[in-house]
Structure formats: C-alpha cells, structure tokens
Scaffold this active site. Structure first.
Site, mmCIF file in Angstrom:
data_model
loop_
_atom_site.group_PDB
_atom_site.id
_atom_site.type_symbol
_atom_site.label_atom_id
_atom_site.label_comp_id
_atom_site.label_asym_id
_atom_site.label_seq_id
_atom_site.Cartn_x
_atom_site.Cartn_y
_atom_site.Cartn_z
ATOM 1 N N HIS A 71 -11.224 -3.849 29.771
ATOM 2 C CA HIS A 71 -10.320 -4.188 28.661
ATOM 3 C C HIS A 71 -8.887 -3.841 29.044
ATOM 4 O O HIS A 71 -8.627 -2.775 29.595
ATOM 5 C CB HIS A 71 -10.758 -3.414 27.415
ATOM 6 C CG HIS A 71 -10.058 -3.850 26.158
ATOM 7 N ND1 HIS A 71 -10.007 -5.166 25.748
ATOM 8 C CD2 HIS A 71 -9.397 -3.141 25.205
ATOM 9 C CE1 HIS A 71 -9.337 -5.242 24.595
ATOM 10 N NE2 HIS A 71 -8.959 -4.032 24.249
ATOM 11 N N TYR A 116 6.705 4.254 -10.497
ATOM 12 C CA TYR A 116 6.545 5.703 -10.296
ATOM 13 C C TYR A 116 7.774 6.325 -9.636
ATOM 14 O O TYR A 116 8.322 5.782 -8.677
ATOM 15 C CB TYR A 116 5.341 5.981 -9.388
ATOM 16 C CG TYR A 116 4.004 5.721 -10.027
ATOM 17 C CD1 TYR A 116 3.573 6.458 -11.130
ATOM 18 C CD2 TYR A 116 3.157 4.745 -9.502
ATOM 19 C CE1 TYR A 116 2.327 6.216 -11.700
ATOM 20 C CE2 TYR A 116 1.913 4.505 -10.068
ATOM 21 C CZ TYR A 116 1.497 5.244 -11.170
ATOM 22 O OH TYR A 116 0.278 5.012 -11.731
ATOM 23 N N ARG A 131 -10.334 4.461 27.495
ATOM 24 C CA ARG A 131 -11.233 4.531 26.356
ATOM 25 C C ARG A 131 -12.649 4.579 26.922
ATOM 26 O O ARG A 131 -12.886 5.245 27.915
ATOM 27 C CB ARG A 131 -10.962 3.313 25.467
ATOM 28 C CG ARG A 131 -11.403 3.441 24.040
ATOM 29 C CD ARG A 131 -10.845 2.324 23.154
ATOM 30 N NE ARG A 131 -11.305 0.990 23.528
ATOM 31 C CZ ARG A 131 -10.955 -0.138 22.890
ATOM 32 N NH1 ARG A 131 -10.146 -0.075 21.841
ATOM 33 N NH2 ARG A 131 -11.397 -1.305 23.273
ATOM 34 N N ARG A 147 -12.385 -13.030 25.807
ATOM 35 C CA ARG A 147 -12.698 -12.449 24.480
ATOM 36 C C ARG A 147 -11.446 -12.557 23.611
ATOM 37 O O ARG A 147 -10.519 -11.766 23.740
ATOM 38 C CB ARG A 147 -13.078 -10.969 24.622
ATOM 39 C CG ARG A 147 -14.196 -10.675 25.601
ATOM 40 C CD ARG A 147 -14.569 -9.191 25.559
ATOM 41 N NE ARG A 147 -13.449 -8.303 25.765
ATOM 42 C CZ ARG A 147 -13.039 -7.853 26.952
ATOM 43 N NH1 ARG A 147 -13.683 -8.193 28.059
ATOM 44 N NH2 ARG A 147 -11.997 -7.048 27.035
ATOM 45 N N LYS A 185 -14.820 -8.873 14.829
ATOM 46 C CA LYS A 185 -15.028 -7.525 14.278
ATOM 47 C C LYS A 185 -14.152 -7.328 13.038
ATOM 48 O O LYS A 185 -13.222 -8.109 12.801
ATOM 49 C CB LYS A 185 -14.706 -6.489 15.356
ATOM 50 C CG LYS A 185 -13.279 -6.564 15.871
ATOM 51 C CD LYS A 185 -13.116 -5.820 17.191
ATOM 52 C CE LYS A 185 -11.666 -5.903 17.651
ATOM 53 N NZ LYS A 185 -11.497 -5.431 19.024
ATOM 54 N N CYS A 220 2.216 0.205 -6.706
ATOM 55 C CA CYS A 220 1.147 0.997 -7.320
ATOM 56 C C CYS A 220 -0.194 0.608 -6.685
ATOM 57 O O CYS A 220 -0.254 -0.273 -5.834
ATOM 58 C CB CYS A 220 1.092 0.753 -8.818
ATOM 59 S SG CYS A 220 2.703 0.816 -9.629
ATOM 60 N N MET A 221 -1.277 1.237 -7.154
ATOM 61 C CA MET A 221 -2.587 0.924 -6.596
ATOM 62 C C MET A 221 -2.991 -0.526 -6.887
ATOM 63 O O MET A 221 -3.576 -1.194 -6.041
ATOM 64 C CB MET A 221 -3.653 1.889 -7.150
ATOM 65 C CG MET A 221 -4.949 1.837 -6.370
ATOM 66 S SD MET A 221 -6.239 2.888 -7.049
ATOM 67 C CE MET A 221 -5.606 4.514 -6.745
ATOM 68 N N ASP A 222 -2.615 -0.999 -8.075
ATOM 69 C CA ASP A 222 -3.101 -2.313 -8.506
ATOM 70 C C ASP A 222 -2.004 -3.291 -8.880
ATOM 71 O O ASP A 222 -2.298 -4.424 -9.248
ATOM 72 C CB ASP A 222 -4.016 -2.141 -9.734
ATOM 73 C CG ASP A 222 -4.930 -0.941 -9.585
ATOM 74 O OD1 ASP A 222 -5.712 -0.938 -8.623
ATOM 75 O OD2 ASP A 222 -4.814 -0.001 -10.391
#
Ligand SMILES: *Cc1c(COP(=O)(O)O)cnc(C)c1O
Length: 385
Positions: free
Chosen positions: A166, A266, A136, A222, A38, A313-315
């Site tokens: 589970h 920043y 759950r 699993r 997943k 930073c973001m990038d």
C-alpha cells in the site's frame, strides 16, 4: 424529494458509472479493477453502489472488515471480495463460509485460517500484505518474511491468490517515496519467485497510484475515492475527469427576522450585526455534518451561498439568508453539491475543517437516508432506520 426527507444524501449512479469509465481509460487494460467500498462505500451505501460497480466494469470488491463482506454476500453479491484489514478468530469460520478473501500480514493468521478451513473442508483464500513504507500492517520485505511466506505456502487448505502493498505518499507531487516502495515490492516479489513462489495477483495502487504510477497497476488496482468522483489530493485534482457522486440536501424548516444584536445558537458566539433573516436547517453534527463548520461553512439556497451563523447543533444549524431574494420556508438547501450555478464541494468542507474529503464522506451518519438517482430520477432509497 426534499419535501419528503428531513435531509438526504443523493447518490447519482450515473456519475459513478462515468467515473468507472474514466478510471478504465487510464488503467492498464491487463489490470483488474477492485472497487474499494469499505466504510459503507465511503458513506455512499455499499450495497446499492456495489451492484452498479459490478455491472459497470469493476471486477472485484475490497472492504476493511469481515462484517462488511458478509453484508455484501447476504445481499447476493457474488464477486470476489478481499478483506483489507484484520479479522478476529471468532469471525474466521463465517469468513470462510461466505467465501471472503483475507489479507494476511502475520504467520498466526495464516495458520488459523488454514486450521479452520481444514476442519470444515473449506479453502481459505488469502492475499499477503507487504509493508514497503506505509508503516502499517504487513510483512517486512526481508529474508525472514520469505521464510514465513514459504511456510504459509505449505499450509493445507490455503491458497495464496495475491500479494500486495500500500502506498503512503502516491498522492504527492514528488514520486520518489512511491518509486522506492515500488522498487522494494518488486524486489521482494522477484526474490520470492526465485525461490519458486509465484503468486498470481500482485497489486499496489490505490486511486493515487492509479492516477500517477502507471508502472504499478500490475494485475489489479484498488480504487476507492476516485470511484466516488473525488481526487485523493489537491496535487492530483483533475488528472482525469471525475464527477462527485454524492450530494447532501435538506430544506428550510423555519424562517425568522431578527433585530441587529440578536445572538444565534449556543454560546451566543454569533451576534447579528444588523436586522437579518435567519433560516434553520434540520441538519447537525449528529448527522456527521462537522461542528467545526460553525460560523465558517455555507450552504446553497436558491443558487446562492448562505453562511452558517453560530454554532452547529446536534440536529440543526442556522444560516443567514438576508441577501437571498424570495427565500421561503421549505426551500431546498444544498449542503454538498450543486444548485443552479453554485457548488459546494466535499473538498471545501474538508479544507474548512482541517481534514480530507475521505473523512467527510465516511462521517455522514446513519440518520441520513441515501437516495439513489439516475437521470435525476429516484431509483432506490435506503433508510438505515
Ligand atoms: C482504502 C484503501 C484503498 C483505496 O484508497 P483510495 O485512496 O480511496 O483509492 C486501497 N488499498 C487499501 C489497502 C486501502 O485500505
């Protein structure tokens, strides 16, 4: 490869094969292996990884969502696939057409699957989920659920292939809670069998169950995180010999000398305490590299640790490389993995950011190409865009 990629996640297929062998050594030989892939194979790339898994001992695959299963089928993967979570009504016909097996945890789901399957002359394969303590999804292990499962069993065009639960605490030192879950699960199954309902495939163990509860391997285990070479918790570290399969690599794109007193990034939260050399790395939280590592994390350059300075930073992010001899623009940067004799683990990053290794892997974004290697040679790469 670093010259051609801004950043890339290198997935070493040999490590995955090694981990499968280790898993198979500890697994009850009568138990099948369902590899859990997943969330795009825990960030590794579900499709290339699935093919390697199925060629090296995995019997089945487990996903969370119908669309994850459909993507596998569209890539010609024929092994049985179990959807561990919920599928909405508008996806059920596709699910049936693609021969995906659905987890059922309430009567309405079974009725819907049966109705759709009947209408299209198909058979819905299902596994019943029992909640023995996870809190759950799942049927409670009680008499009412026995009645519900009897009813489900009577529905047309429906085959109950499996029943599972589970574990919520199998990764802890104290086995008591899991022992209780196992007891409840087996008790419930015994009651069902006494009532004439025999379901062929019983399963309960995740990676932690595989490693620690050999009495709960049943017909199937699993296994997710261990396939990728990580342990489900500190308490289970090194129980078998796993190799982490994913590295995250980039390179320096800019080097500069700064005077003592210069703020970096920043908010000026970091100020160079002395004349320093600062490298910029083109990776940021937009790639899923946690911003919480600002002024906390580290990377590897020339086999040495370089601390992250200032806010991520973001990038981009900056590291202090003053102490690294011969450092150059373009040098390889390892954010996860090994370089020379030094290592940065996913667990280190998870610890620093107050989370678990699973979340760090799943968080690696679609901006990061996945590069698959065997014996350190690239065999395939996947760009998401
Ligand atoms: C994710 C998941 C697993 C795999 O768990 P790991 O700890 O990664 O081995 C097993 N079963 C279910 C139901 C899951 O959702």
């Amino acid at each position: 490869m670093e010259k051609y990629y801004r950043v890339y996640a290198q997935v070493d297929m040999d490590s995955i094969v090694h981990n499968l062998k280790e898993i198979n050594k500890i697994k009850d030989s009568k138990s099948e292996l369902m590899a859990i892939i997943k969330a795009d194979g825990y960030g590794h790339g579900a499709i290339p990884v699935s093919k390697v898994l199925l060629n090296n001992g995995a019997d089945r695959l487990g996903v969370a969502l119908a669309e994850e299963g459909i993507a596998l089928r569209k890539n010609n993967i024929k092994a049985p696939i179990l959807i561990l979570g919920f599928t909405p009504e508008n996806q059920i016909l596709e699910l049936l057409k693609y021969d995906l097996t659905q987890t059922v945890f309430k009567i309405e789901m079974a009725e819907m699957l049966s109705k759709m399957a009947k209408r299209h002359s198909l058979t819905a394969k299902i596994h019943i989920k029992v909640d023995t303590g996870m809190g759950r999804i799942g049927f409670e292990p009680d008499d009412e659920s026995i009645k519900a499962i009897k009813h489900i069993k009577s529905l047309p065009n429906l085959e109950i292939e499996g029943i599972f639960t589970h574990f919520s605490r199998a990764d802890e030192i104290d086995p008591q809670y899991t022992d209780q879950q196992i007891y409840q699960f087996e008790n419930f199954i015994n009651t069902l069998e006494d009532d004439g309902i025999k379901i062929p495939i019983k399963h309960a163990s995740n990676s932690a169950g595989l490693l620690k509860f050999k009495n709960a391997h049943y017909e199937l285990t699993r296994v997710g995180i261990a396939v990728y070479g990580l342990y489900p918790s500190k308490d289970l570290n090194n129980t078998i010999h796993l190799k982490p399969s994913l590295s995250l690599k980039s390179h320096i794109i800019f080097l500069k000398k700064v005077k003592g007193g210069t703020p970096i990034s920043y908010g000026g939260t970091y100020i160079a305490s002395q004349d320093s050399v600062i490298a910029t790395i083109p990776v940021g939280y937009g790639d899923g590299y946690p911003r919480a590592l600002s002024s906390k994390g580290r990377v590897l350059i020339n086999g040495e640790h370089a601390p992250i300075v200032g806010r991520i930073c973001m990038d981009q992010l900056m590291v202090d490389v003053t102490h690294i001899k011969g450092v150059q623009d373009g040098d390889e940067v390892v954010l996860i993995g090994t370089q020379k004799n030094a290592q940065i683990t996913v667990d280190e990053i998870a610890h620093l950011t107050d989370t678990i290794n699973y979340e760090i892997l799943c968080g690696l974004g679609k901006r990061i190409p996945r590069v698959y290697t065997s014996k350190n040679h690239m065999i395939q790469s996947v760009d998401y865009f």
